[in-house]
Scaffold this active site. Structure first.
Site, mmCIF file in Angstrom:
data_model
loop_
_atom_site.group_PDB
_atom_site.id
_atom_site.type_symbol
_atom_site.label_atom_id
_atom_site.label_comp_id
_atom_site.label_asym_id
_atom_site.label_seq_id
_atom_site.Cartn_x
_atom_site.Cartn_y
_atom_site.Cartn_z
ATOM 1 N N LYS A 69 0.807 -1.236 0.000
ATOM 2 C CA LYS A 69 0.000 0.000 0.000
ATOM 3 C C LYS A 69 0.837 1.282 0.000
ATOM 4 O O LYS A 69 0.382 2.312 -0.478
ATOM 5 C CB LYS A 69 -0.978 -0.001 1.185
ATOM 6 C CG LYS A 69 -2.149 -0.962 0.968
ATOM 7 C CD LYS A 69 -3.204 -0.833 2.051
ATOM 8 C CE LYS A 69 -4.363 -1.769 1.761
ATOM 9 N NZ LYS A 69 -5.478 -1.606 2.686
ATOM 10 N N GLY A 130 -5.781 1.644 17.990
ATOM 11 C CA GLY A 130 -4.770 1.344 16.981
ATOM 12 C C GLY A 130 -4.282 2.605 16.307
ATOM 13 O O GLY A 130 -5.006 3.616 16.250
ATOM 14 N N GLY A 133 -1.821 1.768 9.699
ATOM 15 C CA GLY A 133 -2.336 2.291 8.426
ATOM 16 C C GLY A 133 -3.852 2.362 8.395
ATOM 17 O O GLY A 133 -4.424 3.348 7.913
ATOM 18 N N GLY A 252 -16.620 -6.498 10.526
ATOM 19 C CA GLY A 252 -15.531 -5.979 9.683
ATOM 20 C C GLY A 252 -15.763 -6.087 8.188
ATOM 21 O O GLY A 252 -15.194 -5.314 7.416
HETATM 22 P P1 ATR Z 1 -2.475 -1.852 9.583
HETATM 23 O O1 ATR Z 1 -1.856 -1.220 8.387
HETATM 24 O O2 ATR Z 1 -3.284 -3.086 9.261
HETATM 25 O O3 ATR Z 1 -3.247 -0.896 10.425
HETATM 26 P P2 ATR Z 1 -0.059 -1.747 11.143
HETATM 27 O O4 ATR Z 1 0.294 -0.472 10.464
HETATM 28 O O5 ATR Z 1 0.988 -2.775 11.302
HETATM 29 O O6 ATR Z 1 -1.275 -2.466 10.438
HETATM 30 O O7 ATR Z 1 -0.681 -1.373 12.589
HETATM 31 C C1 ATR Z 1 -1.023 -2.323 13.489
HETATM 32 C C2 ATR Z 1 -1.746 -1.696 14.691
HETATM 33 O O8 ATR Z 1 -2.209 -2.781 15.519
HETATM 34 C C3 ATR Z 1 -0.852 -0.844 15.567
HETATM 35 O O9 ATR Z 1 -1.627 0.165 16.161
HETATM 36 C C4 ATR Z 1 -0.391 -1.846 16.638
HETATM 37 O O10 ATR Z 1 -0.056 -1.277 17.890
HETATM 38 P P3 ATR Z 1 1.460 -0.774 18.209
HETATM 39 O O11 ATR Z 1 1.603 0.519 17.499
HETATM 40 O O12 ATR Z 1 1.463 -0.636 19.681
HETATM 41 O O13 ATR Z 1 2.365 -1.852 17.700
HETATM 42 C C5 ATR Z 1 -1.639 -2.664 16.819
HETATM 43 N N1 ATR Z 1 -1.337 -4.005 17.365
HETATM 44 C C6 ATR Z 1 -0.870 -5.077 16.682
HETATM 45 N N2 ATR Z 1 -0.712 -6.128 17.516
HETATM 46 C C7 ATR Z 1 -1.066 -5.706 18.765
HETATM 47 C C8 ATR Z 1 -1.140 -6.312 20.058
HETATM 48 N N3 ATR Z 1 -0.776 -7.582 20.248
HETATM 49 N N4 ATR Z 1 -1.574 -5.555 21.094
HETATM 50 C C9 ATR Z 1 -1.935 -4.265 20.904
HETATM 51 N N5 ATR Z 1 -1.894 -3.627 19.710
HETATM 52 C C10 ATR Z 1 -1.480 -4.334 18.653
#
Ligand code: ATR
Length: 287
Positions: A69, A130, A133, A252
């Site tokens: 992306k 979150g 992206g 979702g």
């Molecule tokens: P996407 O593009 O799908 O949004 P990403 O950019 O990798 O994916 O973002 C993932 C989000 O999920 C982030 O906000 C991440 O939190 P961190 O910034 O603290 O890493 C969150 N996330 C992923 N796994 C997590 C977990 N086990 N617990 C809490 N937050 C999680």
């Protein structure tokens, strides 16, 4: 090689899991558009040759999924304001012979939210969990549509704060309430002012439930709507707990559907046949 029929698809690595062909092909057929929508498995090293094929007229439009992306941006001629602000592209099409990058994720999500709510967004307090992206796309579109109040919660507070700062720079003239809450206090206490809670993380994907706790659900007000962008399973543990607490929920798949409807309109300049695409999506998610 140029093609006279509309050649569309989705690029990703992996890509076979994408339900987009299942949604787009029956929609093209319904409108009598001669065309085909395929999975294109493109590895990062092959992006350049893929865009050569596009510019040669072999492929007319694509959706973009993980991990491309952001990586596609250097290959495009122009970004729409949405794609620029979000910093990611999920829809690529030609306009006036220019290869355009657009993002329909946030607008698609906000449309799915509006389909469920009676109140205007201006009156709502929304908590977004979150800061990746997906969150960036959703927050951008919520603010663009003047959401009343936005509270961002992220495990990594620094990353959450960076997103809040970025959003402030995108809407400097707008007066809105945008703040951040730390992860642990939110998980313990929820947010008494939440009209809507949106999970934009992958927590709950594929029936894994790594939420440290879902105690916050019971602390949300009774009128709160809980929404998860995880589409597999349809009913995540978060949504299940929300329903048990008597809260309204949004699954979702609705974001997946609505981002696809908007992309279809960019590719064809025609209104997408929503019921056909919805039926196809739900069938592909359960099969
Ligand atoms: P996407 O593009 O799908 O949004 P990403 O950019 O990798 O994916 O973002 C993932 C989000 O999920 C982030 O906000 C991440 O939190 P961190 O910034 O603290 O890493 C969150 N996330 C992923 N796994 C997590 C977990 N086990 N617990 C809490 N937050 C999680």
């Amino acid at each position: 090689m140029t093609s006279s029929t509309l050649q569309l698809g989705v690029i990703g690595d992996p890509v076979d899991q994408s339900p987009s062909p299942a949604m787009f092909n029956p929609a093209l057929q319904e409108l009598g558009i001669a065309g085909d929508y395929k999975h294109y498995h493109v590895k990062p090293a092959d992006l350049e040759s893929f865009f050569r094929r596009m510019r040669a007229g072999e492929i007319h439009g694509v959706n973009v999924t993980i991990p491309h992306k952001q990586a596609v941006i250097p290959f495009l001629d122009e970004l729409t304001p949405e794609a620029k602000a979000i910093g990611a592209v999920n829809t690529i099409y030609f306009e006036n012979e220019k290869l355009m990058g657009h993002n329909t994720d946030g607008a698609g999500y906000v449309q799915s939210l509006k389909n469920h709510l009676e109140e205007p967004l201006e009156e709502l307090g929304v908590v977004v969990v979150g800061a990746g992206g997906a969150s960036r796309a959703i927050c951008y579109n919520l603010l663009k549509e003047d959401v009343g109040e936005l509270l961002l919660v992220n495990r990594d507070a620094q990353k959450g704060l960076a997103l809040v700062e970025h959003l402030r720079t995108l809407f400097p003239a707008q007066s809105f309430s945008l703040s951040q809450q730390n992860w642990e206090p939110f998980l313990q206490n929820g947010w008494a002012l939440a009209d809507v809670l949106i999970n934009t993380t992958s927590l709950g994907l594929k029936n894994e439930n790594p939420w440290p706790t879902l105690d916050f659900v019971a602390k949300l007000p009774k009128h709160c709507t809980v929404s998860d962008i995880v589409a597999n399973p349809r009913e995540t543990q978060l949504l299940n707990d929300a329903k048990s607490s008597g809260l309204r929920t949004i699954e979702g798949w609705e974001m997946l559907l609505n981002q696809a409807l908007l992309a279809f309109e960019k590719f064809t300049q025609k209104k997408a046949p929503a019921p056909i695409m919805e039926q196809a999506l739900l069938k592909s998610l359960t099969s």
